[in-house]
Design an enzyme around this catalytic site. Structure first.
Site, mmCIF file in Angstrom:
data_model
loop_
_atom_site.group_PDB
_atom_site.id
_atom_site.type_symbol
_atom_site.label_atom_id
_atom_site.label_comp_id
_atom_site.label_asym_id
_atom_site.label_seq_id
_atom_site.Cartn_x
_atom_site.Cartn_y
_atom_site.Cartn_z
ATOM 1 N N LEU A 33 0.561 -0.749 0.354
ATOM 2 C CA LEU A 33 -0.350 0.019 -0.483
ATOM 3 C C LEU A 33 1.014 1.640 -0.162
ATOM 4 C CD1 LEU A 33 -2.986 -1.023 2.476
ATOM 5 C CD2 LEU A 33 -3.147 -1.336 0.054
ATOM 6 N N THR A 132 8.317 -5.078 -18.352
ATOM 7 C CA THR A 132 7.859 -3.750 -19.437
ATOM 8 C C THR A 132 8.046 -3.893 -20.548
ATOM 9 O OG1 THR A 132 7.743 -1.433 -19.176
ATOM 10 C CG2 THR A 132 9.064 -2.733 -17.761
ATOM 11 N N ASP A 133 7.767 -3.549 -21.670
ATOM 12 C CA ASP A 133 8.447 -3.375 -22.827
ATOM 13 C C ASP A 133 9.703 -2.131 -23.177
ATOM 14 O OD1 ASP A 133 7.058 -0.784 -22.828
ATOM 15 O OD2 ASP A 133 5.977 -1.348 -25.083
ATOM 16 N N GLU A 134 9.861 -1.396 -21.536
ATOM 17 C CA GLU A 134 10.940 -0.284 -21.555
ATOM 18 C C GLU A 134 12.286 -1.005 -21.370
ATOM 19 O OE1 GLU A 134 9.931 3.349 -19.027
ATOM 20 O OE2 GLU A 134 7.832 2.697 -19.203
ATOM 21 N N TYR A 158 13.578 3.406 -13.458
ATOM 22 C CA TYR A 158 12.921 2.461 -13.584
ATOM 23 C C TYR A 158 13.266 1.219 -14.253
ATOM 24 C CZ TYR A 158 8.243 0.562 -14.243
ATOM 25 O OH TYR A 158 7.109 -1.041 -15.512
ATOM 26 N N ASN A 187 2.350 0.296 -22.771
ATOM 27 C CA ASN A 187 1.876 1.305 -21.794
ATOM 28 C C ASN A 187 0.083 0.765 -22.145
ATOM 29 O OD1 ASN A 187 3.579 2.297 -23.126
ATOM 30 N ND2 ASN A 187 3.054 4.200 -21.538
ATOM 31 N N ASN A 188 -0.218 0.528 -19.941
ATOM 32 C CA ASN A 188 -1.453 0.161 -20.249
ATOM 33 C C ASN A 188 -2.644 1.097 -19.908
ATOM 34 O OD1 ASN A 188 -1.736 -3.361 -18.749
ATOM 35 N ND2 ASN A 188 0.015 -2.607 -20.151
HETATM 36 P P1 NAD Z 1 1.302 0.153 -9.693
HETATM 37 O O1 NAD Z 1 2.347 1.750 -9.080
HETATM 38 O O2 NAD Z 1 0.056 1.033 -10.091
HETATM 39 O O3 NAD Z 1 0.648 -0.593 -9.149
HETATM 40 C C1 NAD Z 1 2.046 -1.292 -7.994
HETATM 41 C C2 NAD Z 1 1.529 -2.150 -6.594
HETATM 42 O O4 NAD Z 1 2.725 -2.106 -6.009
HETATM 43 C C3 NAD Z 1 1.423 -1.089 -5.319
HETATM 44 O O5 NAD Z 1 0.194 -1.300 -5.584
HETATM 45 C C4 NAD Z 1 2.231 -0.572 -4.626
HETATM 46 O O6 NAD Z 1 1.598 -0.039 -3.298
HETATM 47 C C5 NAD Z 1 3.189 -2.056 -4.306
HETATM 48 N N1 NAD Z 1 3.891 -2.385 -3.885
HETATM 49 C C6 NAD Z 1 4.846 -1.522 -4.689
HETATM 50 N N2 NAD Z 1 6.390 -1.591 -4.157
HETATM 51 C C7 NAD Z 1 5.475 -2.818 -3.033
HETATM 52 C C8 NAD Z 1 6.145 -3.602 -2.098
HETATM 53 N N3 NAD Z 1 7.699 -3.366 -1.752
HETATM 54 N N4 NAD Z 1 5.825 -5.179 -1.903
HETATM 55 C C9 NAD Z 1 4.650 -5.151 -1.695
HETATM 56 N N5 NAD Z 1 3.627 -4.246 -2.747
HETATM 57 C C10 NAD Z 1 4.404 -3.378 -3.456
HETATM 58 O O7 NAD Z 1 1.824 -0.208 -11.045
HETATM 59 P P2 NAD Z 1 1.073 -0.835 -12.141
HETATM 60 O O8 NAD Z 1 0.980 -0.228 -13.132
HETATM 61 O O9 NAD Z 1 -0.593 -1.586 -11.744
HETATM 62 O O10 NAD Z 1 2.212 -1.822 -13.057
HETATM 63 C C11 NAD Z 1 2.281 -3.346 -11.671
HETATM 64 C C12 NAD Z 1 3.169 -4.378 -12.749
HETATM 65 O O11 NAD Z 1 2.833 -4.307 -14.018
HETATM 66 C C13 NAD Z 1 4.681 -3.292 -12.641
HETATM 67 O O12 NAD Z 1 5.275 -4.161 -11.700
HETATM 68 C C14 NAD Z 1 4.529 -2.586 -13.708
HETATM 69 O O13 NAD Z 1 6.201 -2.354 -14.123
HETATM 70 C C15 NAD Z 1 4.994 -3.964 -14.879
HETATM 71 N N6 NAD Z 1 3.976 -2.906 -16.219
HETATM 72 C C16 NAD Z 1 3.101 -2.040 -15.801
HETATM 73 C C17 NAD Z 1 3.204 -0.725 -16.903
HETATM 74 C C18 NAD Z 1 1.857 0.190 -17.745
HETATM 75 O O14 NAD Z 1 1.717 0.619 -17.980
HETATM 76 N N7 NAD Z 1 1.124 0.526 -16.088
HETATM 77 C C19 NAD Z 1 3.184 -1.051 -18.533
HETATM 78 C C20 NAD Z 1 4.139 -2.546 -18.299
HETATM 79 C C21 NAD Z 1 4.329 -3.318 -17.508
HETATM 80 O O1 DAU Z 2 5.527 0.762 -21.681
HETATM 81 C C1 DAU Z 2 5.149 0.144 -20.285
HETATM 82 C C2 DAU Z 2 5.449 1.233 -19.506
HETATM 83 O O2 DAU Z 2 4.529 2.416 -19.548
HETATM 84 C C3 DAU Z 2 5.386 0.956 -17.716
HETATM 85 O O3 DAU Z 2 6.400 -0.108 -17.926
HETATM 86 C C4 DAU Z 2 5.124 2.342 -17.123
HETATM 87 O O4 DAU Z 2 4.776 1.599 -15.685
HETATM 88 C C5 DAU Z 2 4.322 3.169 -17.004
HETATM 89 O O5 DAU Z 2 4.209 4.006 -16.548
HETATM 90 C C6 DAU Z 2 4.207 3.303 -18.573
HETATM 91 O O6 DAU Z 2 5.736 4.242 -18.528
HETATM 92 P P1 DAU Z 2 5.162 5.800 -19.674
HETATM 93 O O7 DAU Z 2 6.797 6.334 -18.969
HETATM 94 O O8 DAU Z 2 5.589 5.526 -21.148
HETATM 95 O O9 DAU Z 2 3.980 6.704 -19.201
HETATM 96 P P2 DAU Z 2 3.241 7.305 -18.999
HETATM 97 O O10 DAU Z 2 2.237 7.109 -18.561
HETATM 98 O O11 DAU Z 2 4.062 8.197 -17.593
HETATM 99 O O12 DAU Z 2 4.437 8.462 -20.050
HETATM 100 C C7 DAU Z 2 3.413 8.016 -21.500
HETATM 101 C C8 DAU Z 2 4.310 9.428 -22.548
HETATM 102 O O13 DAU Z 2 3.471 10.297 -22.170
HETATM 103 C C9 DAU Z 2 5.661 9.218 -21.945
HETATM 104 O O14 DAU Z 2 6.165 9.216 -23.526
HETATM 105 C C10 DAU Z 2 5.627 10.383 -21.362
HETATM 106 C C11 DAU Z 2 4.408 10.929 -22.226
HETATM 107 N N1 DAU Z 2 3.837 12.217 -20.618
HETATM 108 C C12 DAU Z 2 3.158 11.607 -19.873
HETATM 109 C C13 DAU Z 2 3.106 12.841 -18.397
HETATM 110 C C14 DAU Z 2 2.595 11.835 -17.050
HETATM 111 C C15 DAU Z 2 3.146 13.679 -20.748
HETATM 112 O O15 DAU Z 2 3.976 13.778 -21.844
HETATM 113 N N2 DAU Z 2 2.679 14.593 -20.170
HETATM 114 C C16 DAU Z 2 2.661 14.370 -18.980
HETATM 115 O O16 DAU Z 2 2.259 14.474 -17.804
#
Ligand code: NAD
Ligand code: DAU
Length: 355
Positions: A33, A132-134, A158, A187-188
């Site tokens: 959390l 992640t793809d990053e 990250y 990106n989700n």
């Molecule tokens: P998020 O930041 O919304 O959620 C992360 C969760 O992990 C939170 O509930 C947080 O409380 C919990 N957490 C953090 N540190 C912890 C710890 N030490 N022990 C237990 N719980 C912990 O992240 P998300 O967007 O839901 O992403 C989930 C996973 O998917 C991550 O591993 C992220 O790298 C990966 N991912 C995200 C995206 C994206 O677009 N959001 C895309 C590809 C992969």
């Molecule tokens: O590709 C997967 C990744 O996508 C995940 O692993 C990460 O957890 C997730 O956060 C996401 O990373 P990005 O950096 O791509 O996502 P973000 O939503 O932060 O930004 C998406 C794009 O938009 C990026 O090119 C930065 C840009 N951006 C983002 C924010 C927050 C802006 O232009 N303005 C903004 O305020």
């Protein structure tokens, strides 16, 4: 039953809710959390005996080993991470702590648990690591999309920390025979995403009459996937993925940030017009770029389609409409996550960016 770590965040919560809609297999959600974890995401599970929450850190060996021994999950799906690139630029420490050290400690706990299993339990057990793809770095406009054998070239704290965790997971398979699966997703977007990421931030800022901060020229490209499609891909990999393999997951849906922001503005013009009749796009503001900003990500999701038959169900048009509708319908959820710490983050990340 299965153990989900980091299940109170965006993707984990969607995964748990979808899982319990699709099956009767119980879930334990271990989550620290942090600011990103939110138990309000589970209101629809109130009183559901198939779901249990445990507050804790994946890096707490005693807690993890106790949970594993008590519940004997047949699978672990590891979502727990610090996930926001901008936060990793302002403060990488937590990313190293959770994404690298935390994953290592989790793997150690799982290794002890796994080594004491019967042969039958071992052959059924899975550790699915959500990445992640990053980790693959940044593409030029003409590069082919990322495949599973692309070299790792992470560019932000990250992505470097996620890359390190992927390497550890791989090593635990090769060295200790841990039955792992790794997914690298694009990106989700969708319900319950914390409004620090591009799409929810733009929706909530637009509705609040605030600027829509586009970094740099806004022509960076991401490959967007509706979160329910990510969840179905993870269920598919868990069920049928080959041990030790990596599966890239993506939406076949590359677009520039600017086009995404305009799509959101256009939808809001239709679904919740501004009181003054002007277009939401008038709120777009170009601001100082993210340091080290990756230009383009693109996923080749051919392997998971060929080998496991998965492909996304939503187009960007259908997914973004559902997403905007969800944020319009869940203004209380949005209001509740915009706490003092949220406002501090917004001030820290955007306060010094020049328009
Ligand atoms: P998020 O930041 O919304 O959620 C992360 C969760 O992990 C939170 O509930 C947080 O409380 C919990 N957490 C953090 N540190 C912890 C710890 N030490 N022990 C237990 N719980 C912990 O992240 P998300 O967007 O839901 O992403 C989930 C996973 O998917 C991550 O591993 C992220 O790298 C990966 N991912 C995200 C995206 C994206 O677009 N959001 C895309 C590809 C992969
Ligand atoms: O590709 C997967 C990744 O996508 C995940 O692993 C990460 O957890 C997730 O956060 C996401 O990373 P990005 O950096 O791509 O996502 P973000 O939503 O932060 O930004 C998406 C794009 O938009 C990026 O090119 C930065 C840009 N951006 C983002 C924010 C927050 C802006 O232009 N303005 C903004 O305020």
């Amino acid at each position: 039953m299965i153990l989900v770590t980091g299940g109170a965040g965006f993707i984990g919560a969607n995964f748990i809710l979808d899982w319990l809609r699709e099956s009767d297999e119980s879930v334990i959600n271990l989550d620290k959390l942090t600011y990103a974890g939110n138990l309000e995401n589970f209101l629809e599970l109130a009183g559901d005996p198939r779901y249990a929450f445990v507050h804790g850190d994946i890096g707490n060996r005693a807690l993890v080993e106790g949970l594993l021994l008590k519940h004997r999950p047949r699978a672990i799906i590891n979502f727990a991470a610090e996930s926001h690139v901008d936060r990793s630029i302002h403060g990488p420490g937590e990313f190293i702590e959770t994404n690298i050290v935390g994953t290592f400690k989790l793997l150690e706990g799982v290794r002890v648990f796994f080594s004491a299993m019967s042969a039958a339990e071992k052959s059924a057990f899975r550790f699915l690591h959500v990445s992640t793809d990053e980790v693959y770095g940044s593409l030029s406009a003409i590069d082919p999309a990322f495949k599973e054998n692309n070299p790792y070239q992470p560019n932000s704290p990250y992505s470097a920390s996620k890359a390190a965790s992927d390497h550890l997971v791989r090593a635990y398979h090769h060295t200790y025979g841990l039955p792992v699966l790794t997914t690298n997703c694009s990106n989700n977007y969708g319900p319950f995403q914390f409004p620090e990421k591009l799409i929810p931030l733009m929706i909530v800022n637009a509705l609040a009459g605030k600027p829509l901060p586009v970094y740099g020229d806004g022509l960076q490209i991401r490959d967007w996937l509706y979160v329910a499609d990510h969840c179905s891909a993870l269920r598919t990999v868990l069920a049928n993925g080959r041990l030790g393999e990596i599966y890239n997951i993506g939406g076949w849906n590359e677009n520039t940030n600017l086009a995404i922001v305009h799509a959101i503005c256009d939808l809001l013009d239709e679904m919740r017009p501004r009181d003054d009749g002007k277009a939401y796009s008038e709120q777009i503001a170009y601001v100082t770029d993210r340091p080290g900003h990756d230009r383009r990500y693109a996923i080749d999701a051919g392997k998971i389609k060929r080998d496991l038959g998965w492909r996304p169900q939503e187009t960007f048009d259908t997914g973004i409409r559902k997403t905007v509708q969800w944020y319009l319908d869940n203004q209380d959820w949005v209001g509740n996550v915009q706490s003092g710490t949220y406002r501090e983050w917004i001030e820290k990340n955007y306060g010094e960016r020049v328009e």
